[in-house]
Design an enzyme around this catalytic site. Sequence first.
Site, PDB file in Angstrom:
ATOM      1  N   CYS A 112       0.806  -1.223   0.000  1.00  0.00           N
ATOM      2  CA  CYS A 112       0.000   0.000   0.000  1.00  0.00           C
ATOM      3  C   CYS A 112       0.838   1.272   0.000  1.00  0.00           C
ATOM      4  CB  CYS A 112      -0.929   0.003   1.206  1.00  0.00           C
ATOM      5  SG  CYS A 112      -2.076  -1.391   1.250  1.00  0.00           S
ATOM      6  N   HIS A 237      -3.115   7.186   2.667  1.00  0.00           N
ATOM      7  CA  HIS A 237      -3.627   5.928   2.123  1.00  0.00           C
ATOM      8  C   HIS A 237      -4.997   5.650   2.720  1.00  0.00           C
ATOM      9  CE1 HIS A 237      -4.255   1.799   1.206  1.00  0.00           C
ATOM     10  NE2 HIS A 237      -3.870   1.346   2.399  1.00  0.00           N
ATOM     11  N   ASN A 267     -10.396   0.300   0.438  1.00  0.00           N
ATOM     12  CA  ASN A 267      -8.931   0.254   0.395  1.00  0.00           C
ATOM     13  C   ASN A 267      -8.487  -0.321  -0.942  1.00  0.00           C
ATOM     14  OD1 ASN A 267      -6.210  -0.404   0.654  1.00  0.00           O
ATOM     15  ND2 ASN A 267      -6.401  -1.285   2.692  1.00  0.00           N
TER      16      ASN A 267
END
Length: 315
Positions: A112, A237, A267
Amino acid sequence: MTAAIVGIGAALPEKTVPNSYFTSRLDTSDEWIRKRTGIAERRFLAEDGHLADLAVAASRQALRTAGRAAADVHHIVVATTTPDRVTPGLAVEVATRLGMPRAAAFDLHAACAGFVYALDHASALIESGRAKAVLVCGAEALTRITDRTDRSTAVLLGDGAGAVLLADVARAPAPCFSLGSDGERIPLLYADRHDRVLRMDGPEIFVHAVEKMSAATRRVLGRQELAPEEIDLFVAHQANARIVRAVAKELGVPAERVFLNVDRVANTSSASIPIALAQAGQEGRLSGSGLLGVAAFGAGITWGAGVVGWRLGEL
């Protein structure tokens, strides 16, 4: 030479999946998912879909908003953990389909945090004079590595792609990044070659994500002698709304300067920050010029934060 973001773009799969999709499959509810994660819906790539299609669409949009031709770009970096093939990576296909078959093109795998790692690399290419413009794309099909029977991960993940074009811009603020990793924490979040789906220790990930992203951002602000309120827009993020808000509170970034879109896309790993940037642009929060703060945390564990200027026209 100073690198700044001059173009942004995003592409999402057509299929929208609301929280109700999981309520009949898992021991969960729409209320629980929204309260714990802030997520209301996400996008799923079709089983026979190609992630490269989304990466190309997002990259074309970034070039278009920058008013640049593909021929102006000679370096492409694609951050991804879920490419269409084992090899070659997405970047070489994206480069060819955009009309730059001789461009330097490679995939970057830092989970990520991959997009922030890629931004750092692209900025360095420009600052060193090795490139005038670099295309950075984050693209993920996390549904390919999701265990849909595991409540701790299934409700969190979605698919999509986002891209930015970095270019040499006169009088832009100098970019600055802080990156890190800790392989001893691999058991907290991983997918191995036998199981091939993500496994996560959610409570521990929450603690480390807030700690690492906050500390990295503080280092960057300290190096640049910047106060948190000098960041015009902070995009972390989009793993979980609670994590993003906790990081912003820890840093003292005003709530009105924090961008959240995890409710709409969930996500999307390395794609989450560029997708958020494109949506922020559509909402008028990234037009003109300003200073962007970014932070990310992912499997590895890896993390990173940075500040970089943007110079965008009307979107």
